[in-house]
Design an enzyme around this catalytic site. Structure first.
Site, PDB file in Angstrom:
ATOM      1  N   GLY A   1       0.825  -1.191   0.000  1.00  0.00           N
ATOM      2  CA  GLY A   1       0.000   0.000   0.000  1.00  0.00           C
ATOM      3  C   GLY A   1       0.860   1.243   0.000  1.00  0.00           C
TER       4      GLY A   1
ATOM      5  N   GLY B   1       2.366   4.710   1.637  1.00  0.00           N
ATOM      6  CA  GLY B   1       2.678   5.276   2.940  1.00  0.00           C
ATOM      7  C   GLY B   1       4.121   5.049   3.318  1.00  0.00           C
TER       8      GLY B   1
ATOM      9  N   ILE C   1       5.460   3.545   5.987  1.00  0.00           N
ATOM     10  CA  ILE C   1       5.870   2.225   6.483  1.00  0.00           C
ATOM     11  C   ILE C   1       6.006   1.214   5.350  1.00  0.00           C
ATOM     12  CG2 ILE C   1       5.298   0.312   8.020  1.00  0.00           C
ATOM     13  CD1 ILE C   1       4.083   2.288   9.953  1.00  0.00           C
TER      14      ILE C   1
ATOM     15  N   GLU D   1      -1.584  -2.700  -6.402  1.00  0.00           N
ATOM     16  CA  GLU D   1      -2.445  -1.674  -6.986  1.00  0.00           C
ATOM     17  C   GLU D   1      -1.621  -0.466  -7.399  1.00  0.00           C
ATOM     18  OE1 GLU D   1      -5.298  -1.122  -3.821  1.00  0.00           O
ATOM     19  OE2 GLU D   1      -4.244   0.648  -3.105  1.00  0.00           O
TER      20      GLU D   1
ATOM     21  N   LEU E   1      -4.482   2.743  11.151  1.00  0.00           N
ATOM     22  CA  LEU E   1      -4.380   3.793  12.161  1.00  0.00           C
ATOM     23  C   LEU E   1      -4.569   3.252  13.569  1.00  0.00           C
ATOM     24  CD1 LEU E   1      -6.535   6.489  10.322  1.00  0.00           C
ATOM     25  CD2 LEU E   1      -4.047   6.485  10.560  1.00  0.00           C
TER      26      LEU E   1
ATOM     27  N   GLY F   1      -7.726  -0.340  -1.396  1.00  0.00           N
ATOM     28  CA  GLY F   1      -7.566  -1.750  -1.734  1.00  0.00           C
ATOM     29  C   GLY F   1      -7.126  -2.622  -0.577  1.00  0.00           C
TER      30      GLY F   1
ATOM     31  N   LYS G   1       0.968  10.750  18.729  1.00  0.00           N
ATOM     32  CA  LYS G   1       1.067  11.993  19.515  1.00  0.00           C
ATOM     33  C   LYS G   1       2.120  11.897  20.609  1.00  0.00           C
ATOM     34  CE  LYS G   1      -3.563  13.727  18.528  1.00  0.00           C
ATOM     35  NZ  LYS G   1      -4.821  14.287  19.066  1.00  0.00           N
TER      36      LYS G   1
END
Length: 431
Positions: A216, A218, A220, A239, A314, A337, A362
């Site tokens: 995916g 991002g 990471i 994808e 998340l 996806g 945070k």
């Protein structure tokens, strides 16, 4: 070729004339991400005041446009299939709508008429000698929309790669086209911090020589890519293709030789990266760009043995539910996806679905591993689908395990400051 060139010249327009094809009440479907045609969208925005009740649908808009505000909504209203930074605030402000969907199913929505598309706008490569353009950057649902649309409008740009696969459209299908030589939008690799690098190392240990990868978007997943250069004979069925996967190809880690489904081929549905990626995509015989109902369909993607799907979330709770697209009840992105490929990995012989997340947010004040998801959180990957969850503290394998065993696994990879609290919460939940 002469007949195709004649048609090309007849259909060549200015951006203003090309966008005149849009009528009141139309839905304009725009290609995803770097496939969005900036000159056409700017021209459409310029005439927004003369339009009424037009809907503009898009999956991943990268560039804010002049029609993206509350005053323009009666003229051009944005309908998002995935919230990006460009429209996230618009959903809260009320001028953008969000449509829940699996990425793989958008072509089906188009064919059923549940996603309208009177006009389709997309970037395209220059026309070849046979009259074909390559919609290489975003064939995902664009190809299905081209089948159904009243008017297809292309922004032809020599910087768009000509890719192979099911991503081509003939000049006879085109209503109007414009020409542009502007550089393509570039999205570089993010900066990787120590926590992300550690997660990447844990994931890399789960990846074996000969595996086929889906990653995916991002930081990471990109951190994972950086740890895989020493692997051998990896395959790609994904994808999104970006610079990280091109690095693996150039390093020799990706050959596709051990793929049992489309051996030797890199398969993707949209490209987003830098000039390096776009040049690597151009007429590359190892790369095929296909619609998303091919790349992401779990029944198709799962035909790849040893498919490893790597996606970020998340928040994850002690039952294994993953909330990847909202902050509590507030939508932040979309399903995309993730579910498609987690299910594909579960179908795959030897497949592994991997969900990654830092243990806290945070400044270590909030645990991302929680007893139950924050009220209102949208579940992206269900407890029945989740397989591996990885944080900087290790790997939890949940599939096939009881709820109590899952809770123990997840607490073990939570930040140490929250483990006692999580154990107490698990007892209160009878876990």
């Amino acid at each position: 070729m002469s007949a195709a060139l004649d048609q090309y010249r007849q259909k060549l327009r200015t951006p203003q004339d090309a966008t005149a094809l849009v009528r009141d009440g139309d839905t304009v479907l725009v290609a995803s991400a770097v496939g969005e045609p900036p000159a056409l969208l700017q021209a459409l925005a310029a005439r927004r005041a003369e339009l009424n009740d037009v809907t503009l649908s898009q999956l991943l808009p990268l560039s804010p446009q002049a029609y993206m505000d509350v005053d323009s909504a009666p003229h051009i209203r944005h309908r998002s299939l995935f919230l990006s930074a460009a429209v996230r605030a618009g959903f809260k402000a009320g001028w953008a709508d969000l449509v829940p969907c699996h990425f793989s199913e958008i072509p089906r929505l188009v064919r059923r008429g549940e996603q309208r598309c009177e006009v389709v706008m997309t970037m395209a490569s220059p026309m070849d000698a046979h009259g074909y353009f390559s919609i290489s950057l975003s064939p995902d649902f664009t190809m299905a929309a081209i089948e159904r649309t009243r008017d297809l409008v292309l922004e032809v740009n020599p910087n768009v790669p000509y890719a192979f696969g099911n991503c081509h459209v003939h000049i006879s299908q085109v209503s109007a086209l414009i020409e542009s030589e502007a550089p393509l939008r570039e999205v570089g690799l993010p900066q990787i911090n120590e926590i992300q690098r550690t997660i990447g190392l844990h994931v890399a240990e789960l990846v074996k020589d000969g595996d086929t990868l889906q990653l995916g978007y991002g930081s990471i997943p990109d951190a994972v890519v950086m740890q895989l250069g020493g692997k051998k004979d990896l395959g790609i069925h994904t994808e999104m293709i970006g610079d990280g996967l091109i690095s693996l190809l150039e390093s020799g880690a990706v050959t596709g030789r051990r793929k049992n489904f489309l051996p030797g081929k890199i398969v993707a549905t949209f490209g987003m990266g830098t000039k390096r990626l776009y040049q690597a995509m151009d007429r590359n015989p190892t790369l095929e760009m296909h619609p998303v109902d091919f790349t992401n369909d779990p029944a198709i993607a799962g035909q790849n043995d040893n498919l490893v799907a790597i996606n970020a979330t998340l928040q994850v709770d002690l039952f294994g539910q993953c909330g990847s697209e909202s902050l509590g009840p507030n939508p932040y992105s979309g399903t995309g996806g993730q579910t498609d490929f987690i299910r594909a990995a579960n179908r795959s012989n030897g497949g592994r679905g991997i969900i990654v997340l830092p243990s806290t947010a945070k400044g270590d004040t909030i645990s991302r591993i929680v007893p139950t998801l924050t009220p209102g959180t949208l579940v992206s990957t269900s407890k029945n689908d989740v397989n591996y969850v990885v944080s900087e503290y290790g790997v939890a394998q949940l599939r096939g395990k009881s709820l109590r065993a899952r809770a123990r696994e997840l607490i073990a990879i939570a930040h140490p400051a929250f483990r006692d609290e999580l154990r107490a919460a698990a007892r209160s939940l009878s876990l």
